[in-house]
Design a protein around this motif. Sequence first.
Motif, PDB file in Angstrom:
ATOM      1  N   ALA A 168       0.868  -1.184   0.000  1.00 19.42           N
ATOM      2  CA  ALA A 168       0.000   0.000   0.000  1.00 19.42           C
ATOM      3  C   ALA A 168       0.900   1.228   0.000  1.00 19.42           C
ATOM      4  CB  ALA A 168      -0.897  -0.006   1.235  1.00 19.42           C
ATOM      5  N   LEU A 169       0.761   2.074  -1.009  1.00 22.35           N
ATOM      6  CA  LEU A 169       1.555   3.304  -1.045  1.00 22.35           C
ATOM      7  C   LEU A 169       0.958   4.275  -0.043  1.00 22.35           C
ATOM      8  CD1 LEU A 169       2.164   4.007  -4.835  1.00 22.35           C
ATOM      9  CD2 LEU A 169       3.533   2.655  -3.236  1.00 22.35           C
ATOM     10  N   TRP A 170       1.799   4.692   0.875  1.00 22.53           N
ATOM     11  CA  TRP A 170       1.308   5.589   1.914  1.00 22.53           C
ATOM     12  C   TRP A 170       2.401   6.611   2.232  1.00 22.53           C
ATOM     13  CZ3 TRP A 170       1.478   4.820   7.789  1.00 22.53           C
ATOM     14  CH2 TRP A 170       0.717   5.839   8.412  1.00 22.53           C
ATOM     15  N   GLU A 171       2.063   7.873   2.003  1.00 24.66           N
ATOM     16  CA  GLU A 171       3.067   8.926   2.201  1.00 24.66           C
ATOM     17  C   GLU A 171       3.444   9.071   3.674  1.00 24.66           C
ATOM     18  OE1 GLU A 171       0.095   9.233   0.907  1.00 24.66           O
ATOM     19  OE2 GLU A 171      -1.011  10.412   2.378  1.00 24.66           O
ATOM     20  N   GLY A 172       2.653   8.472   4.573  1.00 22.99           N
ATOM     21  CA  GLY A 172       2.971   8.520   6.004  1.00 22.99           C
ATOM     22  C   GLY A 172       3.969   7.445   6.423  1.00 22.99           C
ATOM     23  N   VAL A 202      -2.991   2.347  -4.370  1.00 25.86           N
ATOM     24  CA  VAL A 202      -2.729   3.794  -4.380  1.00 25.86           C
ATOM     25  C   VAL A 202      -3.990   4.506  -3.889  1.00 25.86           C
ATOM     26  CG1 VAL A 202      -1.981   5.762  -5.769  1.00 25.86           C
ATOM     27  CG2 VAL A 202      -1.257   3.452  -6.403  1.00 25.86           C
ATOM     28  N   GLY A 203      -3.811   5.471  -2.989  1.00 25.61           N
ATOM     29  CA  GLY A 203      -4.944   6.158  -2.370  1.00 25.61           C
ATOM     30  C   GLY A 203      -5.441   7.349  -3.167  1.00 25.61           C
ATOM     31  N   PRO A 204      -6.466   8.009  -2.662  1.00 32.61           N
ATOM     32  CA  PRO A 204      -7.065   9.164  -3.351  1.00 32.61           C
ATOM     33  C   PRO A 204      -6.259  10.448  -3.129  1.00 32.61           C
ATOM     34  CG  PRO A 204      -8.225   8.764  -1.309  1.00 32.61           C
ATOM     35  CD  PRO A 204      -7.166   7.693  -1.406  1.00 32.61           C
ATOM     36  N   GLU A 205      -6.580  11.490  -3.875  1.00 36.06           N
ATOM     37  CA  GLU A 205      -5.884  12.784  -3.740  1.00 36.06           C
ATOM     38  C   GLU A 205      -5.851  13.256  -2.291  1.00 36.06           C
ATOM     39  OE1 GLU A 205      -4.020  13.884  -5.798  1.00 36.06           O
ATOM     40  OE2 GLU A 205      -4.758  13.354  -7.786  1.00 36.06           O
ATOM     41  N   GLY A 206      -6.920  12.990  -1.567  1.00 35.32           N
ATOM     42  CA  GLY A 206      -6.963  13.420  -0.175  1.00 35.32           C
ATOM     43  C   GLY A 206      -6.194  12.508   0.772  1.00 35.32           C
ATOM     44  N   GLY A 207      -5.619  11.452   0.244  1.00 43.43           N
ATOM     45  CA  GLY A 207      -4.874  10.488   1.053  1.00 43.43           C
ATOM     46  C   GLY A 207      -5.810   9.478   1.708  1.00 43.43           C
ATOM     47  N   PHE A 208      -5.209   8.404   2.244  1.00 44.19           N
ATOM     48  CA  PHE A 208      -5.996   7.414   2.974  1.00 44.19           C
ATOM     49  C   PHE A 208      -6.411   7.965   4.322  1.00 44.19           C
ATOM     50  CE2 PHE A 208      -3.409   4.306   0.432  1.00 44.19           C
ATOM     51  CZ  PHE A 208      -4.479   3.742  -0.235  1.00 44.19           C
ATOM     52  N   GLY A 225       6.584   3.715   1.350  1.00 43.40           N
ATOM     53  CA  GLY A 225       6.691   5.087   0.869  1.00 43.40           C
ATOM     54  C   GLY A 225       7.308   5.121  -0.526  1.00 43.40           C
ATOM     55  N   LEU A 226       7.144   6.277  -1.167  1.00 43.43           N
ATOM     56  CA  LEU A 226       7.732   6.482  -2.499  1.00 43.43           C
ATOM     57  C   LEU A 226       8.557   7.768  -2.515  1.00 43.43           C
ATOM     58  CD1 LEU A 226       5.303   5.805  -5.519  1.00 43.43           C
ATOM     59  CD2 LEU A 226       7.523   4.770  -5.050  1.00 43.43           C
ATOM     60  N   GLY A 227       9.232   8.020  -1.405  1.00 42.56           N
ATOM     61  CA  GLY A 227      10.101   9.196  -1.388  1.00 42.56           C
ATOM     62  C   GLY A 227       9.451  10.402  -0.743  1.00 42.56           C
ATOM     63  N   PRO A 228      10.226  11.488  -0.636  1.00 42.72           N
ATOM     64  CA  PRO A 228       9.823  12.633   0.172  1.00 42.72           C
ATOM     65  C   PRO A 228       8.773  13.534  -0.471  1.00 42.72           C
ATOM     66  CG  PRO A 228      11.944  13.063  -0.866  1.00 42.72           C
ATOM     67  CD  PRO A 228      11.576  11.643  -1.199  1.00 42.72           C
ATOM     68  N   ARG A 229       8.526  13.382  -1.759  1.00 46.79           N
ATOM     69  CA  ARG A 229       7.551  14.255  -2.417  1.00 46.79           C
ATOM     70  C   ARG A 229       6.183  13.585  -2.451  1.00 46.79           C
ATOM     71  NH1 ARG A 229      12.274  14.257  -4.522  1.00 46.79           N
ATOM     72  NH2 ARG A 229      11.712  12.328  -5.598  1.00 46.79           N
ATOM     73  N   ILE A 230       5.139  14.413  -2.335  1.00 48.31           N
ATOM     74  CA  ILE A 230       3.773  13.893  -2.451  1.00 48.31           C
ATOM     75  C   ILE A 230       3.418  13.852  -3.933  1.00 48.31           C
ATOM     76  CG2 ILE A 230       1.342  14.273  -1.897  1.00 48.31           C
ATOM     77  CD1 ILE A 230       2.994  13.638   0.553  1.00 48.31           C
ATOM     78  N   LEU A 231       3.163  12.656  -4.401  1.00 44.58           N
ATOM     79  CA  LEU A 231       2.869  12.477  -5.826  1.00 44.58           C
ATOM     80  C   LEU A 231       1.363  12.473  -6.033  1.00 44.58           C
ATOM     81  CD1 LEU A 231       5.367   9.527  -6.420  1.00 44.58           C
ATOM     82  CD2 LEU A 231       5.812  11.980  -6.661  1.00 44.58           C
ATOM     83  N   ARG A 232       0.947  12.917  -7.196  1.00 44.13           N
ATOM     84  CA  ARG A 232      -0.448  12.772  -7.579  1.00 44.13           C
ATOM     85  C   ARG A 232      -0.760  11.281  -7.711  1.00 44.13           C
ATOM     86  NH1 ARG A 232      -3.619  17.563  -8.520  1.00 44.13           N
ATOM     87  NH2 ARG A 232      -2.292  19.091  -9.533  1.00 44.13           N
TER      88      ARG A 232
END
Length: 252
Positions: A168-172, A202-208, A225-232
């Motif tokens: 699960a891709l999660w920016e957190g 992959v989650g929605p624009e608003g995040g999981f 994670g996929l790195g320090p930038r928030i991707l669309r």
Amino acid sequence: VSRRRLFVPAERLGGARLTIDGDDHRYVARVLRGRPGDRLALFDGAGTEVDAEIIHVGPRDAELALGERRTVPSGAAAVAVTLLVAVPRGERMDLLVQKTTELGVARIVPVVAGRSVVRPEAKARARWEKIAREAARQCGRADVPRVEAPDALATALGDAELPALRFALWEGEHGRGLRAALVEAFGAPVTGVTRPGTAVLVGPEGGFEPTEVEQARAAGFVPVGLGPRILRVETAAIAAVTLIQAFAGGLD
Ligand code: SAH
């Protein structure tokens, strides 16, 4: 060298002749400017390719004579990737379907998450299927990725067909990145080895929502994670499929 290719469902490829109409006729008559004697390759999306010659092009339909049939390697998958993705707006989902098809995705499961802005209509699926078929044709893939009907996230997480390896891709998630997780799962990137099927969410624009990350974890999805930038959404999906393919040797 790339031959003109046209997707035709397997059940219509049985006979010696084939009449095409609608979008297929338009493609052959207007886009390819097909004339009697021109040759095409028809593919059924399941690994069969059939030679065809144009016999006649009318204003509404065209007739083809079918020739040699062969089984072609799928060209798709060093790894079968199932992409579960919270549907982004209109053209972004179209782009996502097109690009991940080019990159060899096996199956796309559109989902609706808590913060999803888009509630896709049922008819959207037919458009995505068409985009996938056209992208498969354009990139020389013999198979076409399956696009499922949109489903609620919770339902999609319980899908019995999901492969065992799940991310699960999660920016957190700041501990484990997708790349490191793939090194663990696949070892070093090498070509010519079949890799276990892999699901990526992959989650929605608003995040999981936090509860959704927990649900995904409970369903066997490892947050990465996929790195320090928030991707669309579409960028994250394209990047994830690219990375998984690269690790499986599918981009060599
Ligand atoms: N609204 C969130 C970002 C959502 S980005 C925020 O501002 O924090 C949309 C989706 O893309 C996320 O749900 C996640 O699945 C994925 N994504 C985007 N950037 C990411 C990153 N750096 N790491 C992991 N996943 C990411």
